[in-house]
Every structure is written in C-alpha cells, then in structure tokens.
Scaffold this active site. Sequence first.
Site, PDB file in Angstrom:
ATOM      1  N   LYS A   1       5.983   6.749   4.408  1.00  0.00           N
ATOM      2  CA  LYS A   1       4.673   6.817   3.729  1.00  0.00           C
ATOM      3  C   LYS A   1       3.530   6.589   4.729  1.00  0.00           C
ATOM      4  O   LYS A   1       2.445   7.131   4.574  1.00  0.00           O
ATOM      5  CB  LYS A   1       4.596   5.847   2.553  1.00  0.00           C
ATOM      6  CG  LYS A   1       4.777   4.375   2.856  1.00  0.00           C
ATOM      7  CD  LYS A   1       3.503   3.580   2.719  1.00  0.00           C
ATOM      8  CE  LYS A   1       3.719   2.111   2.994  1.00  0.00           C
ATOM      9  NZ  LYS A   1       2.537   1.373   3.381  1.00  0.00           N
TER      10      LYS A   1
ATOM     11  N   GLU B   1       0.442  -5.754  10.652  1.00  0.00           N
ATOM     12  CA  GLU B   1       1.745  -6.404  10.817  1.00  0.00           C
ATOM     13  C   GLU B   1       2.744  -5.366  11.325  1.00  0.00           C
ATOM     14  O   GLU B   1       2.797  -4.257  10.812  1.00  0.00           O
ATOM     15  CB  GLU B   1       2.168  -6.937   9.443  1.00  0.00           C
ATOM     16  CG  GLU B   1       3.465  -7.667   9.461  1.00  0.00           C
ATOM     17  CD  GLU B   1       3.444  -8.794  10.452  1.00  0.00           C
ATOM     18  OE1 GLU B   1       2.648  -9.726  10.281  1.00  0.00           O
ATOM     19  OE2 GLU B   1       4.223  -8.734  11.424  1.00  0.00           O
ATOM     20  N   PHE B   2       3.532  -5.736  12.318  1.00  0.00           N
ATOM     21  CA  PHE B   2       4.487  -4.777  12.889  1.00  0.00           C
ATOM     22  C   PHE B   2       5.930  -5.175  12.629  1.00  0.00           C
ATOM     23  O   PHE B   2       6.843  -4.647  13.261  1.00  0.00           O
ATOM     24  CB  PHE B   2       4.262  -4.648  14.401  1.00  0.00           C
ATOM     25  CG  PHE B   2       2.860  -4.244  14.763  1.00  0.00           C
ATOM     26  CD1 PHE B   2       2.476  -2.911  14.699  1.00  0.00           C
ATOM     27  CD2 PHE B   2       1.918  -5.189  15.157  1.00  0.00           C
ATOM     28  CE1 PHE B   2       1.185  -2.523  15.018  1.00  0.00           C
ATOM     29  CE2 PHE B   2       0.620  -4.812  15.480  1.00  0.00           C
ATOM     30  CZ  PHE B   2       0.253  -3.475  15.405  1.00  0.00           C
ATOM     31  N   LEU B   3       6.140  -6.141  11.736  1.00  0.00           N
ATOM     32  CA  LEU B   3       7.499  -6.672  11.620  1.00  0.00           C
ATOM     33  C   LEU B   3       8.484  -5.633  11.089  1.00  0.00           C
ATOM     34  O   LEU B   3       8.137  -4.759  10.299  1.00  0.00           O
ATOM     35  CB  LEU B   3       7.530  -7.932  10.752  1.00  0.00           C
ATOM     36  CG  LEU B   3       7.111  -7.882   9.283  1.00  0.00           C
ATOM     37  CD1 LEU B   3       8.201  -7.315   8.401  1.00  0.00           C
ATOM     38  CD2 LEU B   3       6.774  -9.285   8.822  1.00  0.00           C
TER      39      LEU B   3
ATOM     40  N   ARG C   1      14.161   1.474  -0.645  1.00  0.00           N
ATOM     41  CA  ARG C   1      13.008   2.378  -0.793  1.00  0.00           C
ATOM     42  C   ARG C   1      13.149   3.564   0.161  1.00  0.00           C
ATOM     43  O   ARG C   1      13.389   3.403   1.342  1.00  0.00           O
ATOM     44  CB  ARG C   1      11.695   1.629  -0.512  1.00  0.00           C
ATOM     45  CG  ARG C   1      11.312   0.677  -1.634  1.00  0.00           C
ATOM     46  CD  ARG C   1      10.083  -0.117  -1.276  1.00  0.00           C
ATOM     47  NE  ARG C   1      10.307  -0.986  -0.134  1.00  0.00           N
ATOM     48  CZ  ARG C   1       9.347  -1.653   0.504  1.00  0.00           C
ATOM     49  NH1 ARG C   1       8.098  -1.540   0.121  1.00  0.00           N
ATOM     50  NH2 ARG C   1       9.647  -2.428   1.525  1.00  0.00           N
TER      51      ARG C   1
ATOM     52  N   THR D   1       0.878  -1.174   0.000  1.00  0.00           N
ATOM     53  CA  THR D   1       0.000   0.000   0.000  1.00  0.00           C
ATOM     54  C   THR D   1       0.915   1.224   0.000  1.00  0.00           C
ATOM     55  O   THR D   1       1.108   1.860   1.038  1.00  0.00           O
ATOM     56  CB  THR D   1      -0.915   0.003   1.238  1.00  0.00           C
ATOM     57  OG1 THR D   1      -0.123  -0.205   2.412  1.00  0.00           O
ATOM     58  CG2 THR D   1      -1.974  -1.062   1.162  1.00  0.00           C
TER      59      THR D   1
ATOM     60  N   CYS E   1       8.042   1.848   4.871  1.00  0.00           N
ATOM     61  CA  CYS E   1       6.916   1.965   5.810  1.00  0.00           C
ATOM     62  C   CYS E   1       6.817   3.325   6.491  1.00  0.00           C
ATOM     63  O   CYS E   1       5.890   4.084   6.217  1.00  0.00           O
ATOM     64  CB  CYS E   1       7.007   0.871   6.866  1.00  0.00           C
ATOM     65  SG  CYS E   1       6.701  -0.758   6.173  1.00  0.00           S
TER      66      CYS E   1
ATOM     67  N   ASN F   1       3.574   3.564  14.109  1.00  0.00           N
ATOM     68  CA  ASN F   1       4.620   4.112  13.232  1.00  0.00           C
ATOM     69  C   ASN F   1       4.774   5.615  13.426  1.00  0.00           C
ATOM     70  O   ASN F   1       5.885   6.144  13.343  1.00  0.00           O
ATOM     71  CB  ASN F   1       4.332   3.764  11.770  1.00  0.00           C
ATOM     72  CG  ASN F   1       4.830   2.366  11.424  1.00  0.00           C
ATOM     73  OD1 ASN F   1       5.503   1.729  12.234  1.00  0.00           O
ATOM     74  ND2 ASN F   1       4.500   1.882  10.252  1.00  0.00           N
TER      75      ASN F   1
HETATM   76  C1  UDX Z   1       9.096  -0.083  10.639  1.00  0.00           C
HETATM   77  C2  UDX Z   1       8.463  -0.374  12.026  1.00  0.00           C
HETATM   78  O1  UDX Z   1       9.462  -0.517  12.999  1.00  0.00           O
HETATM   79  C3  UDX Z   1       7.624  -1.604  11.937  1.00  0.00           C
HETATM   80  O2  UDX Z   1       7.025  -1.883  13.182  1.00  0.00           O
HETATM   81  C4  UDX Z   1       6.592  -1.371  10.911  1.00  0.00           C
HETATM   82  O3  UDX Z   1       5.761  -2.462  10.808  1.00  0.00           O
HETATM   83  C5  UDX Z   1       7.216  -1.057   9.568  1.00  0.00           C
HETATM   84  O4  UDX Z   1       8.074   0.061   9.688  1.00  0.00           O
HETATM   85  P1  UDX Z   1      11.179  -0.993   9.285  1.00  0.00           P
HETATM   86  O5  UDX Z   1      10.732  -0.157   8.112  1.00  0.00           O
HETATM   87  O6  UDX Z   1      11.680  -2.374   9.028  1.00  0.00           O
HETATM   88  O7  UDX Z   1       9.973  -1.143  10.329  1.00  0.00           O
HETATM   89  O8  UDX Z   1      12.335  -0.168   9.975  1.00  0.00           O
HETATM   90  P2  UDX Z   1      12.750   0.238  11.466  1.00  0.00           P
HETATM   91  O9  UDX Z   1      13.671  -0.774  12.033  1.00  0.00           O
HETATM   92  O10 UDX Z   1      11.593   0.624  12.261  1.00  0.00           O
HETATM   93  O11 UDX Z   1      13.630   1.526  11.117  1.00  0.00           O
HETATM   94  C6  UDX Z   1      13.030   2.599  10.390  1.00  0.00           C
HETATM   95  C7  UDX Z   1      14.057   3.643  10.028  1.00  0.00           C
HETATM   96  O12 UDX Z   1      14.384   4.408  11.172  1.00  0.00           O
HETATM   97  C8  UDX Z   1      15.382   3.137   9.473  1.00  0.00           C
HETATM   98  O13 UDX Z   1      15.748   3.967   8.375  1.00  0.00           O
HETATM   99  C9  UDX Z   1      16.347   3.306  10.628  1.00  0.00           C
HETATM  100  O14 UDX Z   1      17.672   3.505  10.198  1.00  0.00           O
HETATM  101  C10 UDX Z   1      15.782   4.563  11.295  1.00  0.00           C
HETATM  102  N1  UDX Z   1      16.101   4.672  12.730  1.00  0.00           N
HETATM  103  C11 UDX Z   1      15.648   3.743  13.609  1.00  0.00           C
HETATM  104  C12 UDX Z   1      16.818   5.770  13.192  1.00  0.00           C
HETATM  105  O15 UDX Z   1      17.215   6.648  12.403  1.00  0.00           O
HETATM  106  N2  UDX Z   1      17.081   5.882  14.534  1.00  0.00           N
HETATM  107  C13 UDX Z   1      16.651   4.961  15.431  1.00  0.00           C
HETATM  108  O16 UDX Z   1      16.921   5.143  16.616  1.00  0.00           O
HETATM  109  C14 UDX Z   1      15.913   3.851  14.960  1.00  0.00           C
END
Ligand code: UDX
Length: 472
Positions: A267, A152-154, A334, A86, A264, A212
């Site tokens: 967006k 989903e929160f993965l 992305r 999405t 994620c 998020n």
């Molecule tokens: C995220 C959410 O954590 C997840 O629960 C949701 O379902 C999808 O979006 P993800 O996209 O895999 O998951 O990434 P995440 O590990 O959350 O990190 C997101 C971004 O934040 C990354 O670019 C990471 O580098 C950045 N980040 C994270 C920081 O800049 N500082 C931090 O302290 C933590």
Amino acid sequence: MRLTVIGTGYLGAVHAACMAEIGHEVLGVDVDAEKIAALGEGRVPIYEPGLQEIVGRTVTSGRLRFTTSLSEAAEFGDVHFVCVNTPQRPDAPACDLRAVDAVVDGLAPRLRRRCLIVGKSTVPAGTTARLAARVQELAPAGADVEVAWNPEFLREGYAVRDTLRPERLVVGVMSQRADQILREVYAPMLSDGVPYISTDPATAELVKGAANSFLATKISFINAMAEVCDAAGADVTTLADALGYDSRIGRRFLSAGLGFGGGCLPKDIRAFAARAGELGVGCAVSFLDEIDEINSRQRRRTVDIARDMLGGGFAGHRVAVLGATFKPDSDDVRDSPALAVAGAIHREGADVRLHDPEGIDNARAVLPQLEYVHDVEKACAGAGLVLHLTDWAEYRRIDPAALAVVTPARKILDARNALDASLWRSAGWTLRALGRPTPPAVPGQQATVGQRASAGRGCAPGQRHLPADRTA
Ligand code: UDX
C-alpha cells in the site's frame, strides 16, 4: 518525559512499550476498548517476539498505562505520538488518512497546554503542514502546540529490536524546540550513536515512502530476474549471491520468491505513486506500477506452476499449504502472498489444508472456507502437492524423508527458495522452485527450462493488486 501513543496496533503497541522501557512515562490510547483492557493487564494481542516481556515489565512498573480517553491523553502528554493505521483507500490506490485526521480532530480541541504532536504513521508528503494548520484552528493552546513527523521503519518480527536500536532516526520538524524535544525523547538511542537526521516535514514524510519504494524495487528486480532464470535454465539464488557480493548492491532483499506483502510495502508504494501524481510528477515514479505488477505476477506464477505440477488442474486434488502470514515471525496476514495463493487454488477446486505456526486465527478470519491444521504432518497427509509459501524456520527443519511417509506423492513447490533442494530431492521428492532449474528426472538429460512456458502462461497482463482478502 510524559508521552502518549495514540493507536496501539503493531506500530503503536511496540512504540509505547519501548518508550516505557527506555524510561518515559507512557499512556497508550486506542478506540478499541477490548484491546486497551488486554494491554492494561499486560497482555499483548499480537505476535511480536520480545514484546510480551517488555509490556509485562513496564505495565507492572507503572510506567506504561492504557486508556480509551483522548481527554486524559491531552492532559497527560508532553508529546503525543500518532501511530494509527493509514491503509489503502477502498476506492483508489492512495492513502486513507481518515484515522490520522480523526485523532487530530479529537485531540486538538482538548489541548490546553504546551505539547508536541508527532506523527509516526506513513503519510503522503504535505500531511504534517496540513495537520499543523488544522491544529492551530482547533487547539485552545494555539501556538504552544506544534506538529512534527517522525516516520517509523520497523519491520514486523524485529519490531522491538528496530525500535530500541534503530538504524536511523528521521524527524521532520518546523522549529528548534520540536527538534530539541525529540532529541530528549530519543536520548538513549542518540547516546548509543544512532544516526539522527533532522529535516523539514516534507523530506521526513518522503524518506519513508522512498525507502519502501526502494525495498519493493529490490524484491521485484530479483523476482524479474527469477523469471528470466526460469526461461534460461539458470539459478536465481546463485545469481543473487553473486550480485550481493558487490557492496554497491548487497544481498539483503534479494531473495526471489512469491514476493512482498503485508500491511506496508504494497500500500505504501501505491500511495507514494498516487501522491507523486497529485504533485504533478507521476511519471517520475511510474516504474512503481511495474514493480507492483511484477510482484502480483509471482502469485499467479506460483499458482500456474502448482497447477502444472498437478497435471493441469486443481479439482479433486488435496494441496497442503505451508504458511499463511506475509512473512515469518509474524501473525499478520494482511495482503499475504501465501494466503492469496491459497485462496486462488481453492477457487480452482483444490482441497486446501493450510498450516501456519502463528497466523491461523487471522487467516481463518479472511478465508474461513479453507481447512486449517495445527500440525505440519497432518496438513501434508495424503496431499498431491505441498506448497511452501512462507519462509518459517520451522519449515526449513522438516525432515523430507519422514514427511514422505505420509505424503506418498512427494511433490513440493518451494515458492520461497528456502528449502534445501538437494536434501528434498535425495529423499525422493519432486521439488520445483521459482527461478531455479529442475534437474532432469533421468540423469544425463537437460534440466527443465522455461517453467513459465511449461505452465502455459506467458507475460499476459493479469489482475493487478490482488490482495488475499479480495480472493475470497
Ligand atoms: C516493511 C519495511 O521493511 C519497513 O522498513 C517498513 O517500515 C514497513 O514495511 P515489513 O512489512 O515488516 O516492513 O516487512 P519486510 O521485512 O520489509 O518484508 C516485506 C515483504 O517482502 C515480506 O512479504 C517478505 O517476505 C518480502 N521479501 C523480503 C521478499 O520477498 N524478499 C526479500 O528478499 C525480502
């Protein structure tokens, strides 16, 4: 149980494999015949730790199969999980639901038996109710087909672990029957004590967007503090440690740096704000615009500091970029902050050599004009500046003394605040970071303060929402 998982991207491939791993019969469905052929042979087209092993095992056992046929899925499934993407709409900061709608429009007319459709994709509040009405119009099985939402929160990089041992399960259901079916699907997790929250669909849909939004807020908060630290000559890493010991705050998601990206968070917070606007409560979440702007600003700040380190311009300089993916342990580029910075400095005339342990193929597809190198030393050879933009463990292990041999300029910008600054400096490197003071070149002098001012840019609003693929 017999489950189908429709959409076999990051979310769907992991969900399908993990559901087979806990004992269900699973049929993965996708419109991409090439991907389905690869998965059917047990080959995983994405980099996700642990996934290859589970797919290999469950495909061999016969519990996990793949198809491109929605008719086969409709006949097979007791439960149909919808895991299609999405994305952000091309014309607005809102959610593009075309893939979800296409699945429902394709599947529902083929449903002749009792079943449950369970959405897992991130969607705006109200989507489940709208789709339930649509299913009632289209499905020959009528009221025997229900719709529920199970966000989903993965996290990428931990997707298998997060799916097999989630911190919580949230289901938005319209009946006890739907709740009972989902309890059966997730029975092994429930018996392990995973918290299970059963609620109405609108609340379940909102939980994901709210989670998020909170995570993005935490990251942008600490990045805003990093800007203040730069101006005051303070250290944001120590500040975050000190804040993190407060159990009400916590240290996680307080790592300052280049900011968040990926498929994620960026967006999702825009779609969340857009939906709130449609519901007439846009002002309640208008702070999310500021969160997004702080996040975009870190990319511009990184470019500004890099330019400053090269004496005011990129033209004619070779710059090594370490990292292309939006975070480590993923091949996903992305809306990657690293790739956005690499693209921006290339446009300003830098000769960019980019290294990433897993993301080079995906990065090259977005920014083919950069030079890609599979070896850190080769990427850094002769560079006037090294940019550390994605926090891969491999980069923390670099020996700065050894790297200095091929990089005589010995200048590095650690935009993830992840490297051991004193180790690099003692090897003769000039290391700058975001929100951390730079020690004086001559001992005894004041540390550098006001990096933003020294980089020549203040708080002037810049271009918002600048994803990597729009920087080309
Ligand atoms: C995220 C959410 O954590 C997840 O629960 C949701 O379902 C999808 O979006 P993800 O996209 O895999 O998951 O990434 P995440 O590990 O959350 O990190 C997101 C971004 O934040 C990354 O670019 C990471 O580098 C950045 N980040 C994270 C920081 O800049 N500082 C931090 O302290 C933590």
